[in-house]
Write an enzyme that holds these catalytic residues in place. Sequence first.
Site, PDB file in Angstrom:
ATOM      1  N   TYR A  96     197.493  59.026 139.730  1.00  0.00           N
ATOM      2  CA  TYR A  96     197.246  58.063 140.562  1.00  0.00           C
ATOM      3  C   TYR A  96     197.238  56.611 139.647  1.00  0.00           C
ATOM      4  CZ  TYR A  96     194.966  54.737 143.652  1.00  0.00           C
ATOM      5  OH  TYR A  96     194.518  53.420 144.330  1.00  0.00           O
ATOM      6  N   GLU A 178     200.218  50.355 145.214  1.00  0.00           N
ATOM      7  CA  GLU A 178     199.570  51.836 144.968  1.00  0.00           C
ATOM      8  C   GLU A 178     200.752  52.606 144.641  1.00  0.00           C
ATOM      9  OE1 GLU A 178     195.829  53.801 146.801  1.00  0.00           O
ATOM     10  OE2 GLU A 178     197.468  54.096 148.096  1.00  0.00           O
TER      11      GLU A 178
END
Length: 355
Positions: A96, A178
């Site tokens: 992530y 993101e």
Amino acid sequence: MKLLEYEAKNILAKYNIPVPSSVLIKSVSQKDIPLPVVLKSQVPTGGRGRAGGVKIIDNQQDLNTAIANLLKLPIKGFLPKTILAEEKMTISHEYYLSLIVDRPSGTVRVMANINGGTEVEDNEADSYINVEVTGKNFDAVGEQLAECYNLPEQTFVLQDLIENLYDCFTSNDATLIEINPLVYTSDNKLIAGDCKMTLDDNAAFRHKWKFEETPAEANFVTLDTNGTIATIANGAGLAMATVDAVHDMGMIPANFLDIGGGANTETLLKAFNRLGEYPNIKAIVINIFAGITRCDEVARAIIAAKRQITELPPLFIRLAGTNFDVAERLLADEHIPILATLEECLAAAKQEVSR
């Protein structure tokens, strides 16, 4: 403005951030799609995989059927106009990585976790690294990412990645990028497997953005179903600031709503109707600094909401920007006041809540 995945990845690629090779599909009859392929519905919401919006196709027989099914599959109320067909990667691990604007400190921060992908929500809050990136500390941040990911041999790659990502973020007036997952492939490459990107509508005058229209509801987030103040704003930054200001005044914001760029009367009216789902709303604070979204469109939506929605809570409106003079006349004709500042709106809303 919340971008679709393929739009976000097109921007990433311009800044030398690796993305999968891909083809855009707009109809079942489209040819020359290399197999195997991952088909991904392009809708402005998460949870596509669990909703059936992502399909891995290995043979030609299944391809057309899968495309047809995806194009008619609504996901959380959104029907795709486009399917993204990407190369099928051999994945060793999913990480992530994100860049966000931290409003209280006025900084851009990097957040990262060794575990990404569909189960990212299972990560503990304290398992993320959360560091400021300044434009001068790419080497240090890259080293921290390499340590977080347990990829010391990729330190230089991650330093370049964070430098390019920061350049992309600041050059495009983003409020969020993101990458989830950041894919580590079997041949030791780091690739943006998916990307969410939000751009600040208030910076539209500096750019020539042309993206698929995203309905206003796409940026609608419930914060507290028992909240007393509903908010409507344009641009993620202004919407967040409005919610924060409501909270700082001691009131409870029910929602976050960024109506995005190019919102029209129809999409705004849908947003007003959604606000009616909250049982304890005492006031609606509208904070618009118009650019792509025009003040007169907002005014027409306000007028339509007043006429069509029974028991609409009191509106406290601050408008500025494109076509303000037209909006001012439209609202004056309906005896709907505009307040000069957000502070005045909040003070008036607080009086309403305290009654």
